[in-house]
Each structure stands twice: as structure tokens, then as C-alpha cells.
Write a protein that holds these residues in place. Structure first.
Motif, mmCIF file in Angstrom:
data_model
loop_
_atom_site.group_PDB
_atom_site.id
_atom_site.type_symbol
_atom_site.label_atom_id
_atom_site.label_comp_id
_atom_site.label_asym_id
_atom_site.label_seq_id
_atom_site.Cartn_x
_atom_site.Cartn_y
_atom_site.Cartn_z
ATOM 1 N N SER A 164 25.493 39.157 26.012
ATOM 2 C CA SER A 164 26.774 38.529 25.691
ATOM 3 C C SER A 164 26.663 37.014 25.790
ATOM 4 N N LEU A 207 30.381 40.017 23.095
ATOM 5 C CA LEU A 207 29.237 40.926 23.152
ATOM 6 C C LEU A 207 28.434 40.726 21.880
ATOM 7 N N ALA A 232 21.629 45.060 26.071
ATOM 8 C CA ALA A 232 22.923 44.494 25.699
ATOM 9 C C ALA A 232 22.970 43.059 26.200
ATOM 10 N N ALA A 261 36.291 49.204 25.621
ATOM 11 C CA ALA A 261 35.944 47.926 26.243
ATOM 12 C C ALA A 261 36.987 46.856 25.934
ATOM 13 N N VAL A 268 26.916 48.239 28.368
ATOM 14 C CA VAL A 268 28.116 47.451 28.066
ATOM 15 C C VAL A 268 28.864 47.095 29.345
ATOM 16 N N TYR A 314 33.446 50.528 21.980
ATOM 17 C CA TYR A 314 34.041 49.188 21.968
ATOM 18 C C TYR A 314 35.554 49.234 22.138
ATOM 19 N N LEU A 347 24.236 45.225 21.275
ATOM 20 C CA LEU A 347 24.065 46.479 21.999
ATOM 21 C C LEU A 347 23.183 47.349 21.120
#
Length: 303
Positions: A82, A91, A80, A139, A110, A136, A94
Motif C-alpha cells: 500500500s 492498496l 500485498a 475492506a 490485506v 475489497y 494484492l
């Protein structure tokens, strides 16, 4: 660090030496999703490496966070990454090996690459994999709208509506691009990212009566971003982008168009472009930007 969901996985910070393995993971996971969705990808990981390697090298240099999961055999099973641009924390990737999905590995990655509470504006360009989407949402992001890949054979056309000015990595030109994108999205790209774009794709500023109204990047391998201050200027900009792609020998031009960008979708559809079955979603923690005048970076890894 070790993922508590799978003690056999060692999660560590990535290094540039991990790039080829990350590319292989990206390809394997994307191919698996495409096959499950009935939208198989063309070619092989090796076929895509030539066009994707420069993008990977950009991302390894610009990454805010980059983590990999390493199995007991030393092979990578997930990663992952970012980006951070001012207030935007995005992000970008992933990917988990298909056989290791749904075991907590994606969540562990994540948590490191896209930690909770970081970034005023949290953004993801997500696939429609329901398992990733569930993650997600936890997140602190939610789906805002689809992003379509419009693809078609580019043709050469003339337009006198705008002056297209070829730019290099000149600070004044890059400042114009930054100003346009800040007006549209609220945040411009880093100087390093714009310099990379200028070195790998043809960059153009578009002017009307000496006023900059937009910019675009077009290349033999991939194109975007394309940004206009007003949606009405997108057709003229896109005619020029299409013409340059034709002159560069591009057989299939692909553009990453937000579904709210009706000006671009209507124009491209009238010119024979079609929406690809593979659809992505823009996710964020809050609404932002004027996406009715924005076309993203291709391939659709980040804005």
C-alpha cells in the motif's frame, strides 16, 4: 505471523530482496486472470521485468505497508502493498499464486497491508476478479466506476492551444504539479514520487497565458499521469502527449482513462485509440476527485 487459514504460510514484512519474486507473482496471477477472462497478456515475466523494475523499486521505497506470504519451501506465494499520500491510503497490489487463491491468504495479506480504519480516504484500483472484489468490499471500499486502458498507435500532430514546458525535478515545477493534482483529486503526490516520474518519464507543464492548466508525464515504456484543471484542455494536452510518444518511438501508447472522462475518451477514440478488453475498477470508501479531467499512472497499479 502465520495466516490462521493456512498454517503452512508464514506472513512477514517484505524487504527489497523480495522484489523479483513479487514481480513473478504479479505476472503469474495477472496471466492466470487474463486467461480466465479471455484476455491473455502478451510476453513473459522476464519480458516485462525491464520496464517494471523501476516501478517496483519506486514502490519498495514508497510503500506504507508491504507484506509477503512465504511457504514452507521458502518461496513466496503472495504479497500485498500500500501507499499513503496525505489523506489517501491506497492498496496498490494484492497478488496470490493461483494455486493458493481462495484459501484466506489474500484476506490475511490485506489485513496487514490495508488495515481497517487506516486512512481517511481508502482507495484501490482493482481488477474485475470477483473473488478479490468481494474481499475489497469487506475492506471498506466499493466500486465507483471502470478505468479503461485506451491504446493506439501515436501520431505526431501540432497544437498551438497550449504552451508545453518540459520540466525536471525542480521544486517550483513540482509545486505546480502538486497544486494541479490537489485541485483535481484533493491530494498531490509525494515529492519523491514526482522526482521519480521526472527521472523516468518526460514531464510537461501546460500553460495558457502564463497560467498552468495541467501537466503530463510521457515515456518510452509507459505514460501518465495526465491531469488538467478543466476537461476542455485535455484534447490539446493529449495531442502533445501523443506527439512526444511518437517521437520517442512508442509503437503502442496506453493511457489509463476513467470511464467518466468523456473528453479524453471521445478525443482518443476519434484518433483511432480503442478500449482494451482488460478493464479495472476504481474503488474507494467514499466519492472523491474530479475524474473527468484525470488520467492515471500507467501501468494501472495506483492512481
Amino acid at each position: 505471523m502465520t495466516d490462521s487459514a493456512d498454517p503452512a504460510q508464514k506472513i512477514r514484512r517484505a524487504t527489497p530482496a523480495d522484489t523479483p519474486a513479487c514481480h513473478g507473482l504479479l505476472w503469474e496471477a495477472a496471466t492466470d486472470l487474463g486467461n480466465r477472462r479471455g484476455t491473455p497478456l502478451e510476453g513473459t515475466a522476464e519480458d516485462w521485468w525491464g520496464s517494471m523494475e523501476p516501478v517496483h523499486r519506486l514502490m519498495e521505497r514508497e510503500a506504507a505497508e508491504w507484506w509477503v506470504a512465504e511457504g514452507s519451501d521458502g518461496n513466496l506465494n503472495g504479497f500485498a502493498r500500500s501507499f499513503e499520500r496525505g489523506s489517501i491510503f491506497e492498496l496498490t497490489e494484492l497478488f496470490v499464486k493461483p494455486g493458493d487463491q481462495s484459501r484466506g491468504l489474500g484476506r490475511a495479506l490485506v489485513e496487514r497491508a490495508f488495515p481497517a480504519g487506516r486512512g481517511d480516504l481508502r482507495v484501490i484500483i482493482a481488477s474485475t476478479d470477483e473473488r478479490a472484489l468481494t474481499l475489497y468490499y469487506t475492506a471498506d471500499t466499493m466500486a465507483r466506476f471502470p478505468i479503461f486502458t485506451l491504446a493506439g498507435e501515436p501520431h505526431r500532430s501540432e497544437t498551438a492551444e497550449l504552451d508545453a514546458i518540459r520540466v525536471q525535478a525542480d521544486p517550483a515545477d513540482l509545486a505546480h504539479m502538486t497544486a494541479v493534482e490537489e485541485a483535481v483529486l484533493g491530494q498531490g503526490r509525494s515529492a519523491a514520487e514526482l522526482e521519480w516520474l521526472s527521472g523516468h518519464r518526460e514531464g510537461y507543464l501546460y500553460r495558457r497565458a502564463e497560467r498552468v492548466v495541467g501537466f503530463a508525464f510521457v515515456g518510452a515504456e509507459a505514460s501518465g499521469p495526465v491531469v488538467a484543471l478543466e476537461p476542455a484542455d485535455l484534447p490539446a494536452i493529449l495531442i502533445h502527449v501523443e506527439s512526444r510518444a511518437h517521437e520517442l518511438g512508442v509503437e503502442k501508447l496506453e493511457l489509463e482513462v476513467p470511464s467518466v472522462n468523456t473528453a479524453a475518451i471521445e478525443h482518443l477514440s476519434q484518433r483511432g485509440f480503442r478500449i482494451d478488453p482488460w478493464i479495472n475498477l476504481l474503488m474507494s470508501n467514499r466519492p472523491f476527485g474530479q475524474f473527468d479531467r484525470f488520467i492515471g499512472f500507467g501501468p494501472p497499479i495506483f492512481l
